[in-house]
Write a protein that holds these residues in place. Structure first.
Motif, PDB file in Angstrom:
ATOM      1  N   ALA A 144      -3.410   3.063  -4.923  1.00  0.00           N
ATOM      2  CA  ALA A 144      -3.693   4.329  -5.597  1.00  0.00           C
ATOM      3  C   ALA A 144      -3.886   5.456  -4.583  1.00  0.00           C
ATOM      4  N   ALA A 145      -4.597   5.165  -3.499  1.00  0.00           N
ATOM      5  CA  ALA A 145      -4.828   6.179  -2.467  1.00  0.00           C
ATOM      6  C   ALA A 145      -3.509   6.573  -1.792  1.00  0.00           C
ATOM      7  N   PHE A 146      -2.671   5.585  -1.532  1.00  0.00           N
ATOM      8  CA  PHE A 146      -1.377   5.843  -0.904  1.00  0.00           C
ATOM      9  C   PHE A 146      -0.532   6.769  -1.769  1.00  0.00           C
ATOM     10  N   LEU A 147      -0.495   6.504  -3.074  1.00  0.00           N
ATOM     11  CA  LEU A 147       0.311   7.313  -3.983  1.00  0.00           C
ATOM     12  C   LEU A 147      -0.297   8.699  -4.189  1.00  0.00           C
ATOM     13  N   THR A 148      -1.607   8.758  -4.307  1.00  0.00           N
ATOM     14  CA  THR A 148      -2.271  10.033  -4.540  1.00  0.00           C
ATOM     15  C   THR A 148      -2.150  10.962  -3.336  1.00  0.00           C
ATOM     16  N   GLU A 149      -2.346  10.385  -2.161  1.00  0.00           N
ATOM     17  CA  GLU A 149      -2.324  11.195  -0.949  1.00  0.00           C
ATOM     18  C   GLU A 149      -0.917  11.425  -0.415  1.00  0.00           C
ATOM     19  N   GLN A 150       0.038  10.626  -0.922  1.00  0.00           N
ATOM     20  CA  GLN A 150       1.443  10.735  -0.512  1.00  0.00           C
ATOM     21  C   GLN A 150       1.586  10.721   1.011  1.00  0.00           C
ATOM     22  N   THR A 151       0.921   9.754   1.605  1.00  0.00           N
ATOM     23  CA  THR A 151       1.032   9.578   3.048  1.00  0.00           C
ATOM     24  C   THR A 151       2.237   8.694   3.365  1.00  0.00           C
ATOM     25  N   SER A 187       2.369 -10.772  -7.886  1.00  0.00           N
ATOM     26  CA  SER A 187       1.734 -11.129  -6.619  1.00  0.00           C
ATOM     27  C   SER A 187       0.833  -9.991  -6.178  1.00  0.00           C
ATOM     28  N   ILE A 188      -0.142 -10.306  -5.350  1.00  0.00           N
ATOM     29  CA  ILE A 188      -0.926  -9.253  -4.733  1.00  0.00           C
ATOM     30  C   ILE A 188      -0.011  -8.343  -3.915  1.00  0.00           C
ATOM     31  N   GLY A 189       1.121  -8.916  -3.477  1.00  0.00           N
ATOM     32  CA  GLY A 189       2.104  -8.145  -2.720  1.00  0.00           C
ATOM     33  C   GLY A 189       2.816  -7.086  -3.539  1.00  0.00           C
ATOM     34  N   ALA A 190       2.654  -7.119  -4.862  1.00  0.00           N
ATOM     35  CA  ALA A 190       3.294  -6.137  -5.733  1.00  0.00           C
ATOM     36  C   ALA A 190       2.690  -4.750  -5.588  1.00  0.00           C
ATOM     37  N   PHE A 191       1.595  -4.629  -4.833  1.00  0.00           N
ATOM     38  CA  PHE A 191       0.896  -3.344  -4.736  1.00  0.00           C
ATOM     39  C   PHE A 191       0.811  -2.821  -3.300  1.00  0.00           C
ATOM     40  N   GLY A 192       1.596  -3.401  -2.408  1.00  0.00           N
ATOM     41  CA  GLY A 192       1.505  -2.950  -1.032  1.00  0.00           C
ATOM     42  C   GLY A 192       2.823  -3.055  -0.298  1.00  0.00           C
ATOM     43  N   GLN A 193       2.741  -2.970   1.015  1.00  0.00           N
ATOM     44  CA  GLN A 193       3.917  -3.096   1.867  1.00  0.00           C
ATOM     45  C   GLN A 193       3.614  -4.145   2.938  1.00  0.00           C
ATOM     46  N   MET A 194       4.640  -4.866   3.339  1.00  0.00           N
ATOM     47  CA  MET A 194       4.505  -5.799   4.451  1.00  0.00           C
ATOM     48  C   MET A 194       5.850  -5.932   5.145  1.00  0.00           C
ATOM     49  N   PRO A 195       6.004  -5.294   6.303  1.00  0.00           N
ATOM     50  CA  PRO A 195       7.267  -5.418   7.029  1.00  0.00           C
ATOM     51  C   PRO A 195       7.562  -6.868   7.357  1.00  0.00           C
ATOM     52  N   GLN A 214      -8.247 -13.780  -7.449  1.00  0.00           N
ATOM     53  CA  GLN A 214      -9.354 -13.233  -6.673  1.00  0.00           C
ATOM     54  C   GLN A 214      -9.500 -11.749  -6.993  1.00  0.00           C
ATOM     55  N   PRO A 215     -10.298 -11.417  -8.005  1.00  0.00           N
ATOM     56  CA  PRO A 215     -10.395 -10.036  -8.483  1.00  0.00           C
ATOM     57  C   PRO A 215     -10.740  -9.016  -7.403  1.00  0.00           C
ATOM     58  N   GLU A 216     -11.599  -9.375  -6.455  1.00  0.00           N
ATOM     59  CA  GLU A 216     -11.987  -8.416  -5.419  1.00  0.00           C
ATOM     60  C   GLU A 216     -10.786  -8.086  -4.533  1.00  0.00           C
ATOM     61  N   MET A 217      -9.973  -9.074  -4.227  1.00  0.00           N
ATOM     62  CA  MET A 217      -8.767  -8.846  -3.432  1.00  0.00           C
ATOM     63  C   MET A 217      -7.795  -7.949  -4.200  1.00  0.00           C
ATOM     64  N   THR A 218      -7.674  -8.204  -5.498  1.00  0.00           N
ATOM     65  CA  THR A 218      -6.813  -7.372  -6.322  1.00  0.00           C
ATOM     66  C   THR A 218      -7.304  -5.936  -6.343  1.00  0.00           C
ATOM     67  N   ARG A 219      -8.603  -5.767  -6.520  1.00  0.00           N
ATOM     68  CA  ARG A 219      -9.174  -4.418  -6.575  1.00  0.00           C
ATOM     69  C   ARG A 219      -8.935  -3.659  -5.269  1.00  0.00           C
ATOM     70  N   LEU A 265      -5.275  -2.603  -5.201  1.00  0.00           N
ATOM     71  CA  LEU A 265      -4.997  -1.526  -6.142  1.00  0.00           C
ATOM     72  C   LEU A 265      -5.585  -0.200  -5.662  1.00  0.00           C
ATOM     73  N   ASP A 266      -6.788  -0.258  -5.110  1.00  0.00           N
ATOM     74  CA  ASP A 266      -7.407   0.963  -4.587  1.00  0.00           C
ATOM     75  C   ASP A 266      -6.574   1.538  -3.442  1.00  0.00           C
ATOM     76  N   ALA A 267      -6.102   0.660  -2.567  1.00  0.00           N
ATOM     77  CA  ALA A 267      -5.286   1.114  -1.441  1.00  0.00           C
ATOM     78  C   ALA A 267      -3.968   1.709  -1.934  1.00  0.00           C
TER      79      ALA A 267
END
Length: 290
Positions: free
Chosen positions: A268-275, A147-155, A256-261, A264-266
């Motif tokens: 990657a930024a979350f993991l890289t910046e460790q916020t 799912s697109i949800g596999a790459f984010g968080q949703m309370p 929807q490739p743009e939604m996936t991108r 994924l970008d978000a």
């Protein structure tokens, strides 16, 4: 002739949770390109209705009731299908349920059902079918619903989101295991974005006694259902794209490739910046936080 028709026509497809939603759409598409479709669902009547529609359109299909939360049921299904048809060309581990609500308000039975269907149903689908596929010695394809949800968080969608994170990582490791084993089995992670299905319908949150969502989930479910109806991709178009990319041997199969991108970008930024996890504007709106 399309690539999927060339590879899949005349073969057998087994699809779990195919009585509705993406499973139903994929079953119809498989039937349309000449596959024999084994339509499985926990609801026997829904499975038979989909199989009957495929047959009415000139295709081949049979319906089997399967509860994917029970590993032994998937063992029986695999034996039954291989005994009857000899080989399976395409296995789609699709069955899944959405669960909404605060973690501590969701009944234990609903938690167990969600994890057993969304995670164990896919894991044991693979475990049950792959030995038969290897013995058949033919090229085969496995598609697991991420799912697109596999790459984010949703309370308040925690149960579903964590299950899809698990299936994404499972599929990545499975892909590599097939390489290590030298198996002629392709693995795809199907990543739907927003596709028009019934997953957020109110009745889907009710469940059996003791297995429903908390009352607080109703508003979020209604908001998501409205958003999906207004902005979601047509189901048949999404499933046409999915099957074409599965046939192409792609690991990443999205609608929807743009939604996936963006997701994924978000990530990657979350993991890289460790916020710390943060509520973005879209999430705040979905949750009615203004």
């Amino acid at each position: 002739m399309t690539k999927e028709e060339e590879l899949f026509s005349g073969g057998v497809a087994v699809i779990t949770g195919a009585g509705a939603g993406i499973g139903m759409g994929l079953a119809r598409r498989c039937g349309a390109i000449g596959m024999t479709v084994v339509v499985t669902d926990i609801d026997a009547a829904r499975a038979e209705a989909v199989a009957a529609d495929i047959r009415a359109a000139g295709g081949k299909a049979e319906a089997i009731r399967v509860d994917v939360s029970r590993p032994e049921a998937l063992d029986v299904l695999a034996r039954q299908v291989f005994d009857r048809h000899g080989a399976v060309r395409l296995l789609v581990n699709n069955a899944g349920i959405e669960t909404l609500g605060y973690t501590w308000e969701i009944p234990a039975a609903r938690w167990e059902a969600t994890l057993n269907v969304n995670i164990h149903g896919i894991v044991h689908g693979v475990r049950a079918f792959v030995p038969h596929m290897l013995r058949a010695g033919q090229e085969a394809w496995i598609a697991n619903l991420s799912s697109i949800g596999a790459f984010g968080q949703m309370p308040t969608q925690t149960a579903y989101i964590m299950s899809k994170h698990a299936i994404q990582s499972f599929s990545e490791c499975l892909y590599l295991e097939m390489q290590v084993a030298g198996a002629p089995i392709h693995v795809s992670a199907v990543v739907p974005g927003m596709v028009k299905t019934s997953i957020f319908d109110p009745e889907a949150g009710q469940g059996e006694k003791g297995m429903g969502e908390p009352e607080s989930a109703a508003r979020h479910r209604a908001t998501m259902a409205h958003m999906m109806a207004a902005h979601g991709m047509d189901l048949d178009e999404a499933c046409r794209r999915f099957l074409a990319r599965i046939a192409a041997g792609e690991f990443w199969v999205d609608s929807q490739p743009e939604m996936t991108r963006q997701s994924l970008d978000a990530r990657a930024a979350f993991l890289t910046e460790q916020t710390a996890p943060a509520l973005n504007e879209t999430t705040r709106q979905l949750l009615g936080l203004g």
